[in-house]
Design a protein around this motif. Structure first.
Motif, mmCIF file in Angstrom:
data_model
loop_
_atom_site.group_PDB
_atom_site.id
_atom_site.type_symbol
_atom_site.label_atom_id
_atom_site.label_comp_id
_atom_site.label_asym_id
_atom_site.label_seq_id
_atom_site.Cartn_x
_atom_site.Cartn_y
_atom_site.Cartn_z
ATOM 1 N N THR A 27 0.836 -1.200 0.000
ATOM 2 C CA THR A 27 0.000 0.000 0.000
ATOM 3 C C THR A 27 0.869 1.248 0.000
ATOM 4 O O THR A 27 0.620 2.203 -0.735
ATOM 5 N N GLU A 28 1.914 1.234 0.826
ATOM 6 C CA GLU A 28 2.836 2.373 0.894
ATOM 7 C C GLU A 28 3.538 2.578 -0.448
ATOM 8 O O GLU A 28 3.667 3.709 -0.932
ATOM 9 N N LEU A 29 3.960 1.493 -1.067
ATOM 10 C CA LEU A 29 4.621 1.585 -2.365
ATOM 11 C C LEU A 29 3.670 2.144 -3.416
ATOM 12 O O LEU A 29 4.040 3.022 -4.201
ATOM 13 N N ASN A 30 2.436 1.673 -3.420
ATOM 14 C CA ASN A 30 1.447 2.190 -4.374
ATOM 15 C C ASN A 30 1.189 3.683 -4.161
ATOM 16 O O ASN A 30 1.025 4.429 -5.118
ATOM 17 N N ARG A 31 1.155 4.109 -2.906
ATOM 18 C CA ARG A 31 0.962 5.526 -2.595
ATOM 19 C C ARG A 31 2.134 6.344 -3.138
ATOM 20 O O ARG A 31 1.947 7.403 -3.753
ATOM 21 N N ASP A 32 3.358 5.829 -2.933
ATOM 22 C CA ASP A 32 4.536 6.517 -3.447
ATOM 23 C C ASP A 32 4.509 6.583 -4.971
ATOM 24 O O ASP A 32 4.847 7.617 -5.557
ATOM 25 N N LEU A 33 4.108 5.523 -5.613
ATOM 26 C CA LEU A 33 4.029 5.521 -7.076
ATOM 27 C C LEU A 33 2.979 6.509 -7.571
ATOM 28 O O LEU A 33 3.182 7.184 -8.588
ATOM 29 N N LEU A 60 4.407 9.849 -7.374
ATOM 30 C CA LEU A 60 5.386 9.992 -8.435
ATOM 31 C C LEU A 60 4.719 10.356 -9.757
ATOM 32 O O LEU A 60 5.199 11.221 -10.483
ATOM 33 N N ARG A 61 3.614 9.697 -10.051
ATOM 34 C CA ARG A 61 2.890 9.989 -11.295
ATOM 35 C C ARG A 61 2.465 11.455 -11.370
ATOM 36 O O ARG A 61 2.352 12.020 -12.445
ATOM 37 N N LYS A 62 2.223 12.042 -10.222
ATOM 38 C CA LYS A 62 1.725 13.417 -10.168
ATOM 39 C C LYS A 62 2.842 14.450 -9.980
ATOM 40 O O LYS A 62 2.559 15.641 -9.901
ATOM 41 N N SER A 63 4.068 13.992 -9.896
ATOM 42 C CA SER A 63 5.153 14.911 -9.546
ATOM 43 C C SER A 63 6.013 15.275 -10.751
ATOM 44 O O SER A 63 5.849 14.767 -11.850
ATOM 45 N N SER A 64 6.966 16.134 -10.494
ATOM 46 C CA SER A 64 7.886 16.598 -11.528
ATOM 47 C C SER A 64 9.083 15.661 -11.660
ATOM 48 O O SER A 64 9.256 14.732 -10.883
ATOM 49 N N GLY A 65 9.937 15.961 -12.622
ATOM 50 C CA GLY A 65 11.143 15.168 -12.861
ATOM 51 C C GLY A 65 12.091 15.132 -11.675
ATOM 52 O O GLY A 65 12.699 14.112 -11.401
ATOM 53 N N ASN A 66 12.234 16.259 -10.965
ATOM 54 C CA ASN A 66 13.125 16.286 -9.802
ATOM 55 C C ASN A 66 12.620 15.369 -8.694
ATOM 56 O O ASN A 66 13.407 14.723 -8.014
ATOM 57 N N ALA A 67 11.339 15.325 -8.530
ATOM 58 C CA ALA A 67 10.772 14.454 -7.499
ATOM 59 C C ALA A 67 11.060 12.995 -7.828
ATOM 60 O O ALA A 67 11.277 12.181 -6.927
ATOM 61 N N LYS A 96 13.057 7.825 -6.473
ATOM 62 C CA LYS A 96 13.425 6.616 -7.212
ATOM 63 C C LYS A 96 14.052 5.556 -6.305
ATOM 64 O O LYS A 96 13.615 4.393 -6.307
ATOM 65 N N GLN A 97 15.067 5.918 -5.551
ATOM 66 C CA GLN A 97 15.756 4.929 -4.723
ATOM 67 C C GLN A 97 14.841 4.352 -3.642
ATOM 68 O O GLN A 97 14.865 3.162 -3.378
ATOM 69 N N LEU A 146 12.543 1.853 -5.314
ATOM 70 C CA LEU A 146 13.264 0.625 -5.656
ATOM 71 C C LEU A 146 13.546 -0.211 -4.413
ATOM 72 O O LEU A 146 13.403 -1.435 -4.432
ATOM 73 N N ASN A 147 13.930 0.450 -3.329
ATOM 74 C CA ASN A 147 14.182 -0.269 -2.072
ATOM 75 C C ASN A 147 12.910 -0.927 -1.552
ATOM 76 O O ASN A 147 12.927 -2.076 -1.100
ATOM 77 N N ALA A 148 11.804 -0.207 -1.590
ATOM 78 C CA ALA A 148 10.540 -0.752 -1.103
ATOM 79 C C ALA A 148 10.105 -1.947 -1.948
ATOM 80 O O ALA A 148 9.639 -2.957 -1.410
ATOM 81 N N ALA A 149 10.269 -1.853 -3.255
ATOM 82 C CA ALA A 149 9.894 -2.963 -4.133
ATOM 83 C C ALA A 149 10.763 -4.188 -3.858
ATOM 84 O O ALA A 149 10.262 -5.319 -3.795
ATOM 85 N N SER A 150 12.044 -3.984 -3.658
ATOM 86 C CA SER A 150 12.945 -5.098 -3.350
ATOM 87 C C SER A 150 12.586 -5.736 -2.015
ATOM 88 O O SER A 150 12.578 -6.958 -1.880
ATOM 89 N N GLU A 151 12.302 -4.901 -1.036
ATOM 90 C CA GLU A 151 11.922 -5.408 0.284
ATOM 91 C C GLU A 151 10.623 -6.202 0.208
ATOM 92 O O GLU A 151 10.482 -7.257 0.821
#
Length: 75
Positions: free
Chosen positions: A26-32, A35-42, A47-48, A51-56
């Protein structure tokens, strides 16, 4: 009787692990979603962490599966 208790204990442990993994998903989906709504800098900032959450999450599901298979093979 002791095998029954071990099975129930394993079931509770697996349920707890799955609840934890669901929370992380759920937390990963919220972060994604953010991300969809944010700018390139975000994206670079998030990103890291994503990626860490997905690996975990992957490791957690693999571990839960191994535990479940180990517990059910002993029944």
């Amino acid at each position: 009787m002791p095998m029954e208790r071990q099975g129930k204990k394993a079931d509770r442990k697996l349920k707890n692990e799955l609840e934890t993994l669901e929370s992380k998903r759920t937390e990963l989906n919220r972060d994604l979603d953010r991300l969809r709504k944010s700018s390139g800098n975000a994206w670079q900032e998030m990103k890291q962490g994503i990626l860490n959450a997905a690996s975990e999450l992957d490791r957690g599901f693999e571990e839960a599966q191994r535990e479940f298979e180990k517990d059910t093979s002993g029944r």
